[in-house]
Design a protein around this motif. Structure first.
Motif, mmCIF file in Angstrom:
data_model
loop_
_atom_site.group_PDB
_atom_site.id
_atom_site.type_symbol
_atom_site.label_atom_id
_atom_site.label_comp_id
_atom_site.label_asym_id
_atom_site.label_seq_id
_atom_site.Cartn_x
_atom_site.Cartn_y
_atom_site.Cartn_z
ATOM 1 N N ALA A 190 -1.639 -7.764 14.076
ATOM 2 C CA ALA A 190 -2.190 -6.641 13.931
ATOM 3 C C ALA A 190 -3.521 -6.601 14.546
ATOM 4 O O ALA A 190 -3.999 -5.728 15.276
ATOM 5 N N TYR A 191 -4.282 -7.766 14.382
ATOM 6 C CA TYR A 191 -5.376 -7.871 14.880
ATOM 7 C C TYR A 191 -5.535 -7.933 16.490
ATOM 8 O O TYR A 191 -6.295 -7.116 16.930
ATOM 9 N N PHE A 192 -4.383 -8.744 16.810
ATOM 10 C CA PHE A 192 -4.364 -8.696 18.419
ATOM 11 C C PHE A 192 -3.918 -7.419 19.058
ATOM 12 O O PHE A 192 -4.397 -6.947 20.096
ATOM 13 N N GLU A 193 -2.974 -6.697 18.313
ATOM 14 C CA GLU A 193 -2.487 -5.423 18.991
ATOM 15 C C GLU A 193 -3.621 -4.541 18.859
ATOM 16 O O GLU A 193 -4.024 -3.736 20.101
ATOM 17 N N ASN A 194 -4.697 -4.286 18.013
ATOM 18 C CA ASN A 194 -5.934 -3.572 17.877
ATOM 19 C C ASN A 194 -6.857 -3.925 19.123
ATOM 20 O O ASN A 194 -7.265 -2.993 19.707
ATOM 21 N N LEU A 195 -6.954 -5.510 19.144
ATOM 22 C CA LEU A 195 -7.778 -5.815 20.252
ATOM 23 C C LEU A 195 -7.304 -5.358 21.435
ATOM 24 O O LEU A 195 -8.299 -4.576 22.571
ATOM 25 N N HIS A 196 -6.066 -5.427 22.118
ATOM 26 C CA HIS A 196 -5.690 -4.971 23.313
ATOM 27 C C HIS A 196 -5.547 -3.392 23.338
ATOM 28 O O HIS A 196 -5.844 -2.774 24.423
ATOM 29 N N GLY A 197 -5.387 -2.538 22.375
ATOM 30 C CA GLY A 197 -5.563 -1.227 22.182
ATOM 31 C C GLY A 197 -6.954 -0.799 22.502
ATOM 32 O O GLY A 197 -7.036 -0.018 23.327
ATOM 33 N N GLU A 198 -8.064 -1.326 22.012
ATOM 34 C CA GLU A 198 -9.219 -1.056 22.109
ATOM 35 C C GLU A 198 -9.758 -1.347 23.528
ATOM 36 O O GLU A 198 -10.857 -1.013 24.159
ATOM 37 N N ASN A 199 -9.057 -2.310 24.253
ATOM 38 C CA ASN A 199 -9.448 -2.727 25.621
ATOM 39 C C ASN A 199 -8.578 -1.843 26.473
ATOM 40 O O ASN A 199 -8.550 -2.190 27.630
ATOM 41 N N GLY A 200 -7.817 -1.037 26.050
ATOM 42 C CA GLY A 200 -7.231 0.020 26.984
ATOM 43 C C GLY A 200 -5.661 -0.398 27.384
ATOM 44 O O GLY A 200 -5.162 0.166 28.202
ATOM 45 N N VAL A 201 -5.185 -1.572 26.773
ATOM 46 C CA VAL A 201 -3.861 -1.959 27.072
ATOM 47 C C VAL A 201 -2.791 -0.736 26.329
ATOM 48 O O VAL A 201 -3.059 -0.403 25.342
ATOM 49 N N ASP A 202 -1.774 -0.545 27.236
ATOM 50 C CA ASP A 202 -0.696 0.338 26.610
ATOM 51 C C ASP A 202 0.340 -0.650 26.156
ATOM 52 O O ASP A 202 1.141 -1.062 26.842
ATOM 53 N N LEU A 203 0.211 -0.648 24.797
ATOM 54 C CA LEU A 203 1.307 -1.638 24.142
ATOM 55 C C LEU A 203 2.375 -0.959 23.587
ATOM 56 O O LEU A 203 2.329 -0.130 22.923
ATOM 57 N N ARG A 204 3.559 -1.324 24.044
ATOM 58 C CA ARG A 204 4.716 -0.762 23.527
ATOM 59 C C ARG A 204 5.731 -1.672 22.763
ATOM 60 O O ARG A 204 6.117 -2.644 23.437
ATOM 61 N N LEU A 205 5.609 -1.522 21.290
ATOM 62 C CA LEU A 205 6.532 -2.551 20.730
ATOM 63 C C LEU A 205 7.883 -1.938 20.485
ATOM 64 O O LEU A 205 8.319 -0.740 20.458
ATOM 65 N N GLY A 206 8.947 -2.965 20.172
ATOM 66 C CA GLY A 206 10.389 -2.375 19.978
ATOM 67 C C GLY A 206 10.920 -1.806 21.343
ATOM 68 O O GLY A 206 11.697 -1.287 21.439
ATOM 69 N N ALA A 207 10.229 -2.288 22.573
ATOM 70 C CA ALA A 207 10.649 -1.781 23.681
ATOM 71 C C ALA A 207 11.632 -2.717 24.528
ATOM 72 O O ALA A 207 11.429 -3.914 24.696
ATOM 73 N N GLY A 208 12.651 -1.987 24.797
ATOM 74 C CA GLY A 208 13.892 -2.692 25.403
ATOM 75 C C GLY A 208 13.646 -2.644 26.984
ATOM 76 O O GLY A 208 13.805 -1.221 27.242
ATOM 77 N N VAL A 209 13.973 -3.527 27.713
ATOM 78 C CA VAL A 209 13.725 -3.482 29.067
ATOM 79 C C VAL A 209 15.183 -3.485 29.850
ATOM 80 O O VAL A 209 15.801 -4.313 29.336
ATOM 81 N N ALA A 210 15.610 -2.396 30.444
ATOM 82 C CA ALA A 210 16.926 -2.241 31.122
ATOM 83 C C ALA A 210 16.888 -2.639 32.333
ATOM 84 O O ALA A 210 18.079 -3.292 32.902
ATOM 85 N N ALA A 211 15.991 -2.353 33.321
ATOM 86 C CA ALA A 211 16.016 -2.612 34.629
ATOM 87 C C ALA A 211 14.472 -2.725 35.354
ATOM 88 O O ALA A 211 13.718 -1.949 34.590
ATOM 89 N N PHE A 212 14.440 -3.394 36.501
ATOM 90 C CA PHE A 212 13.465 -3.388 37.490
ATOM 91 C C PHE A 212 13.724 -2.437 38.494
ATOM 92 O O PHE A 212 14.812 -2.757 39.103
ATOM 93 N N GLU A 213 12.767 -1.535 39.110
ATOM 94 C CA GLU A 213 13.037 -0.602 39.918
ATOM 95 C C GLU A 213 12.310 -0.784 41.228
ATOM 96 O O GLU A 213 11.169 -0.898 40.913
ATOM 97 N N GLY A 214 12.889 -0.138 42.409
ATOM 98 C CA GLY A 214 11.973 -0.258 43.454
ATOM 99 C C GLY A 214 12.574 -0.265 44.755
ATOM 100 O O GLY A 214 13.980 -1.062 44.579
ATOM 101 N N ALA A 215 12.348 -0.060 46.012
ATOM 102 C CA ALA A 215 13.008 -0.277 47.247
ATOM 103 C C ALA A 215 13.006 -1.482 47.719
ATOM 104 O O ALA A 215 13.658 -2.669 47.487
ATOM 105 N N SER A 216 11.765 -1.819 48.284
ATOM 106 C CA SER A 216 11.596 -3.126 48.822
ATOM 107 C C SER A 216 10.423 -4.005 48.089
ATOM 108 O O SER A 216 10.162 -5.095 48.233
#
Ligand code: FAD
Length: 394
Positions: A190-216
């Motif tokens: 919790a301490y580190f989640e707050n710290l990153h939040g205060e520093n502007g990180v968009d922290l998403r917990l419980g996030a399932g990654v499905a794919a990486f997208e892009g052309a080249s």
């Protein structure tokens, strides 16, 4: 001892072993064989000061070139080894002649785990283990106004902190319900989640990654819920796997790490192993453990050198580790996984506190946040019965 010792892997453990072996009176040849082109170097700054540009590559070197010369430690760099034959006592580099040994030590470390998802091989999807990875990341850091980090462990969070210091927008995608869940208690997460939040990180917990997208080049990360996180670079930091395949193919016992005893002996009488690539039984923790830390690389290498010099030791350390994120230093002593009670001392809101982990009333680990005194004392107090004055007050 006149034996020819070949050390496979010229990293933290390999370099320490070569040095300790010489210091223990080994007279014979010592040859360090590594696949990277650099002199043995320390990795912790790769996700901290080196990535931030506050440190030059030479500053990473564990010892200058002259040290290896004066200590008569042979260095064969840029030499990936493809096979080991324990019967013939030979090591086979990818190119060039086989190298024979009297005694062999595996110090091959780990490699980042990858995630086999669509788009994982797109340019801009990177991992971090060595100097070459930082060299590849730096331009992406400069070009991208947004990056994504898959994995809220130490390395992912350290890189997120450095990226924020450059003003880069950062989204951290963590599959678990809190960061660093494998290693710290909810209070520390919790301490580190707050710290990153205060520093502007968009922290998403419980996030399932499905794919990486892009052309080249990677342009975004698609999540399991269909959301796309736009980014110009993705760091995949989802843990590390031991480089134990060469040993396994050579007939040495492995099980998520090369199995060794307290002296670093493997199942082959002429072969030892040290560092991140090993797994050993800890009587202290009552189970087999695989550690990924500078402390373990150094101390286990020393234990192996001692064993090889005929002075067996039973290596069973109090592990310790650290992580720097922004101006916050997390120091960990012991392993907290099996705790039944966690005592927080001090006020997390003050930015300086520690958490003592107990099992059956005994201290098994301490996480210190900007609290070096408790860390130093904890390293000597692990295993003792808990009482309020065992460690310093907040
Ligand atoms: P390594 O240092 O990885 O050395 C192994 C070497 O063997 C590598 O050069 C590898 O390329 C080589 N090799 C592997 N296979 C072969 C082959 N077949 N042929 C030839 N060579 C081969 N620990 C901490 O305690 N605190 C920290 O803050 C911290 N931060 C870290 C940050 C990052 C980004 C990373 C990657 C690690 C960090 N660590 C930290 C962990 C620490 O660096 C490792 O525990 C330590 O380097 C382990 O030493 P090692 O010698 O076992 O492995």
């Amino acid at each position: 001892m006149q034996d020819r010792v070949v050390i496979l892997g010229a990293g933290q453990a390999g370099a320490q072993l070569a040095q300790s072996l010489r210091a223990s009176g080994h007279e014979g040849e010592i040859l360090l064989v590594g696949d990277e082109p650099w002199l043995p170097y320390q990795r912790p700054p790769l996700s901290k000061k080196f990535l931030a540009g506050e440190m030059e590559a030479e500053g990473l070197e564990l010892r200058p070139a002259a040290f290896y010369e004066t200590q008569r430690i042979g260095l064969r760099l840029s030499t990936p080894v493809e096979a080991v034959d324990c019967r013939e006592k030979r090591v086979y580099p990818k190119a060039g002649e086989p190298i024979s040994y009297d005694r062999l030590v595996f110090a091959t470390g780990t490699r980042p785990r990858s995630i086999p998802l669509p788009g994982a091989d797109l340019p801009g999807v990177v991992t971090l283990r060595g100097i070459a990875d930082v060299d590849a990341m730096r331009p992406l850091f400069k070009q991208s106004s947004r990056i994504a980090v898959v994995g809220g462990g130490y390395i992912g969070l350290e890189v997120a902190a450095v990226a924020r210091s450059f003003g880069v927008e950062v989204t951290v995608l963590e599959a678990q319900d809190r960061v660093m869940k494998r290693v710290v208690s909810p209070a520390v997460s919790a301490y580190f989640e707050n710290l990153h939040g205060e520093n502007g990180v968009d922290l998403r917990l419980g996030a399932g990654v499905a794919a990486f997208e892009g052309a080249s080049q990677v342009e975004g990360v698609r999540l399991a819920d269909g959301t796309v996180v736009p980014c110009g670079m993705v760091l995949v930091a989802v843990g590390a796997a031991p480089n134990d395949e060469l040993a396994a193919k050579a007939g040495i016992e492995v099980s998520d790490g090369i199995l060794v005893d307290g002296g670093g002996r493997t199942s082959d009488e002429n072969v030892h192993a040290a560092g991140d690539c090993t797994r050993f039984h800890s009587a202290r923790y009552g189970r087999s453990i695989r550690l990924e830390s500078v402390q373990n690389a150094i101390d286990q290498a020393k234990a192996v050198a001692s064993d090889m010099a005929g002075k067996p030791v039973d290596y069973d350390p109090v592990p310790w580790f650290w992580s720097d994120q922004y101006a916050t230093k997390l120091q960990i002593a012991g392993l907290s996984q099996d705790y039944d009670e966690a005592v927080t001392v001090g006020d997390p809101a003050s930015g300086s506190f520690y958490v003592a982990y107990l099992a059956a009333g005994r201290l098994i680990a301490v996480d210190s946040i900007n609290h070096p005194r408790s860390h130093m004392l904890a390293r000597r107090s692990i295993g003792e019965a808990w009482r309020a004055d065992l460690l310093p007050a907040a």
